[in-house]
Design a protein around this motif. Structure first.
Motif, PDB file in Angstrom:
ATOM      1  N   LEU A  10      27.892  38.583  33.266  1.00 36.28           N
ATOM      2  CA  LEU A  10      29.062  38.207  34.065  1.00 36.28           C
ATOM      3  C   LEU A  10      29.715  36.938  33.526  1.00 36.28           C
ATOM      4  CD1 LEU A  10      27.777  38.896  37.693  1.00 36.28           C
ATOM      5  CD2 LEU A  10      29.217  40.350  36.271  1.00 36.28           C
ATOM      6  N   LEU A  13      32.912  36.677  31.056  1.00 34.41           N
ATOM      7  CA  LEU A  13      34.295  36.707  31.527  1.00 34.41           C
ATOM      8  C   LEU A  13      34.724  35.288  31.881  1.00 34.41           C
ATOM      9  CD1 LEU A  13      36.690  38.577  32.351  1.00 34.41           C
ATOM     10  CD2 LEU A  13      35.688  38.650  34.642  1.00 34.41           C
ATOM     11  N   ALA A  61      36.856  32.044  33.313  1.00 37.48           N
ATOM     12  CA  ALA A  61      37.440  31.803  34.636  1.00 37.48           C
ATOM     13  C   ALA A  61      38.905  32.234  34.706  1.00 37.48           C
ATOM     14  CB  ALA A  61      37.290  30.330  35.013  1.00 37.48           C
ATOM     15  N   ARG A  78      39.020  36.027  34.744  1.00 38.09           N
ATOM     16  CA  ARG A  78      38.531  36.546  36.024  1.00 38.09           C
ATOM     17  C   ARG A  78      39.578  36.385  37.110  1.00 38.09           C
ATOM     18  NH1 ARG A  78      32.501  35.704  38.502  1.00 38.09           N
ATOM     19  NH2 ARG A  78      32.845  36.714  40.509  1.00 38.09           N
ATOM     20  N   SER A 114      42.202  39.049  36.537  1.00 31.14           N
ATOM     21  CA  SER A 114      41.696  40.370  36.924  1.00 31.14           C
ATOM     22  C   SER A 114      41.657  40.520  38.438  1.00 31.14           C
ATOM     23  CB  SER A 114      40.303  40.578  36.334  1.00 31.14           C
ATOM     24  OG  SER A 114      39.702  41.743  36.837  1.00 31.14           O
ATOM     25  N   ASP A 115      41.153  39.477  39.124  1.00 27.87           N
ATOM     26  CA  ASP A 115      41.089  39.518  40.584  1.00 27.87           C
ATOM     27  C   ASP A 115      42.482  39.662  41.187  1.00 27.87           C
ATOM     28  OD1 ASP A 115      38.396  39.210  40.299  1.00 27.87           O
ATOM     29  OD2 ASP A 115      38.282  37.207  41.187  1.00 27.87           O
ATOM     30  N   MET A 144      31.834  45.397  31.470  1.00 26.75           N
ATOM     31  CA  MET A 144      32.546  44.115  31.456  1.00 26.75           C
ATOM     32  C   MET A 144      33.946  44.260  30.869  1.00 26.75           C
ATOM     33  SD  MET A 144      30.676  41.997  33.018  1.00 26.75           S
ATOM     34  CE  MET A 144      31.791  40.612  32.704  1.00 26.75           C
ATOM     35  N   SER A 173      36.809  44.813  33.162  1.00 21.20           N
ATOM     36  CA  SER A 173      37.256  43.712  34.017  1.00 21.20           C
ATOM     37  C   SER A 173      38.702  43.335  33.762  1.00 21.20           C
ATOM     38  CB  SER A 173      36.374  42.478  33.800  1.00 21.20           C
ATOM     39  OG  SER A 173      36.522  41.981  32.469  1.00 21.20           O
ATOM     40  N   LYS A 206      38.425  44.223  39.470  1.00 25.92           N
ATOM     41  CA  LYS A 206      37.751  43.012  39.951  1.00 25.92           C
ATOM     42  C   LYS A 206      36.264  43.135  39.688  1.00 25.92           C
ATOM     43  CE  LYS A 206      37.652  40.031  44.052  1.00 25.92           C
ATOM     44  NZ  LYS A 206      38.147  39.874  45.435  1.00 25.92           N
ATOM     45  N   ILE A 207      35.694  42.120  39.050  1.00 25.83           N
ATOM     46  CA  ILE A 207      34.338  42.255  38.549  1.00 25.83           C
ATOM     47  C   ILE A 207      33.284  42.108  39.632  1.00 25.83           C
ATOM     48  CG2 ILE A 207      33.926  39.831  37.951  1.00 25.83           C
ATOM     49  CD1 ILE A 207      33.100  42.886  35.756  1.00 25.83           C
ATOM     50  N   GLN A 252      30.000  44.210  38.452  1.00 27.76           N
ATOM     51  CA  GLN A 252      28.758  43.529  38.792  1.00 27.76           C
ATOM     52  C   GLN A 252      27.677  44.525  39.178  1.00 27.76           C
ATOM     53  OE1 GLN A 252      28.183  39.616  41.232  1.00 27.76           O
ATOM     54  NE2 GLN A 252      28.352  41.277  42.718  1.00 27.76           N
ATOM     55  N   ASP A 296      39.975  36.816  25.928  1.00 29.52           N
ATOM     56  CA  ASP A 296      40.923  36.767  27.046  1.00 29.52           C
ATOM     57  C   ASP A 296      41.978  37.838  26.867  1.00 29.52           C
ATOM     58  OD1 ASP A 296      39.665  34.733  28.346  1.00 29.52           O
ATOM     59  OD2 ASP A 296      40.874  33.144  27.469  1.00 29.52           O
TER      60      ASP A 296
END
Length: 427
Positions: free
Chosen positions: A35, A38, A40, A43, A46-47, A372, A375, A379-380, A397, A424
């Motif tokens: 995890l 990935l 910040a 992430r 992606s989120d 991964m 992602s 959302k991971i 995850q 990235d």
């Protein structure tokens, strides 16, 4: 006797060491290492993309309902129905005309919204490789395809409604099930080539690995197709699609270019699992039954709405093809409400295929790496409730943890790897 006691004591003394060796591989720590690949910023991106998509499911339904309401208010389909009647056309031709006009109006009026959600937003997140013209070309192909197949399906559904007004939803469920099976049959051979070029996967390590796994589980592997989906996006994907004579193994060129042999084997093991476990047929049955439930609910709700609309909409009943916006609007809302159930049913199949793929490919680190990579647009690490409601696949995850647990359970002397950071995503 003394020798036996010494040997027993020696064995007991070795047991803690053996237990330590078996427990040396820490699943939680190994999962965290993956995890951590990935960054910040990636992430957060992606989120944001995935969470925005959760809201889009709601706004797409709101837009669809608003569009149906607009078509009812302007009485577009009653005007088409009246014109067909004045010309003395047969009733089925009137239904066909209403269906084509509704599909055309829906597609054209929703084009700006579709452009935002399916092109502009994808472009903003670096997930779209097409130019506007190329994207519009694919949309045009999709429109023609939808108009032909959709109008035929609606023609049959309305014939069933006219003939069996009380139980049309039951027979309609069978019609929809047949349509789903028909699409599964023709998609790999007739529909995919309308959007992408398919070629034989070249000989090499990837093909040899896929063929070996396929033969081990009696999956047809005479032809393995490479699809040029990189023209649309950078997403990796593969599938075993079709039913009966159209079954084929396919992978897109992004998977071939962007992943290692171990990753590709893990992905293809998952896809072979769908075939071996009979998920295609199970999905057809489950979706048909779910659609039957939605049609049953629609058969209760839509007539009440038509009575409410009365003369304002000029819709004379559910058998009237002018009722299409009512039926479509009701089904849009019901489909949204059923989304958690639909996602859960699909996610169960995906989780089973994950377990199969790990056993078939025996590449837990390749599986974790592939998970991964997804992602970029999934959302991971969602919360349990979010994963249950909005994920139609296990989260990254969840998949990485499954892979690490499998590694601990099935790989003798399993050791942790420190994977390199994921690149990235492109802006």
């Amino acid at each position: 006797m003394r020798l036996f006691l010494f040997a027993t004591l020696g064995l007991l003394g070795a047991l803690p060491g053996l237990a330590h060796a078996a427990a040396a591989f820490d699943v939680d720590h190994a999962t965290r290492l993956w995890l951590a690949t990935l960054s910040a910023p990636a992430r957060a991106r992606s989120d944001a993309y995935f969470e925005g998509g959760e809201w889009l499911a709601l706004w797409n339904t709101v837009f669809s309902v608003a569009l149906c309401w607009f078509l009812l208010r302007v009485r577009l389909l009653p005007k088409v129905r009246g014109a067909m009647h004045r010309r003395g056309w047969r009733p089925w031709l009137g239904v066909l005309a209403c269906a084509l006009v509704f599909i055309a109006a829906d597609s054209l009026l929703s084009l700006p919204w579709t452009f935002y959600t399916a092109y502009w937003r994808e472009r903003q997140y670096g997930l779209m490789n097409q130019s506007v013209l190329a994207w519009l070309g694919d949309q045009a192909i999709g429109f023609v395809l939808g108009a032909v197949l959709g109008s035929v399906l609606l023609l049959v559904i309305y014939a069933v409604i006219r003939k069996y007004p009380k139980h049309w939803w039951l027979i309609g469920t069978g019609v929809v099930g047949a349509a789903i099976a028909f699409l599964a049959l023709i998609t790999p051979v007739f529909i995919v080539p309308l959007f992408n070029t398919q070629s034989e996967l070249p000989d090499g390590a990837v093909r040899a690995r896929v063929v070996a796994m396929a033969r081990a589980y009696n999956v047809p592997s005479e032809h393995i197709y490479l699809v040029d989906e990189s023209r649309q996006s950078d997403r990796i994907s593969a599938n075993v699609s079709g039913i009966g004579p159209t079954i084929r193994i396919s992978l897109n060129d992004n998977l071939l270019k962007k992943t290692s042999v171990a990753e590709t084997a893990a992905v293809m093991g998952h896809e072979l699992g769908h075939y071996v476990l009979g998920h295609v047929w199970r999905t057809i049955v489950v979706l048909t039954l779910l659609m039957g439930l939605l049609l049953w609910l629609a058969s209760r709700i839509a007539p009440a709405m038509i009575r409410y609309g009365g003369q304002r909409w000029d819709v004379r009943g559910l058998a009237d093809p002018a009722s299409l916006p009512v039926l479509a609007g009701v089904l849009s809302v019901l489909t949204l409400l059923a989304m958690p159930l639909t996602n859960t049913l699909i996610r169960i199949d995906e989780s089973e295929a994950d377990a199969f793929g790990l056993a078939a490919a025996r590449e837990p680190d390749g599986f974790a790496s592939a998970a991964m990579r997804l992602s970029a647009y999934r959302k991971i690490a969602p919360g349990p409730l979010e994963e249950m409601l909005f994920f139609d696949h296990p989260s990254g995850q969840t998949r990485v943890r499954m892979a690490m647990q499998w590694k601990k359970d099935h790989v003798p002397g399993a050791t942790e790897v420190v994977p390199p950071p994921l690149p990235d995503p492109k802006p």
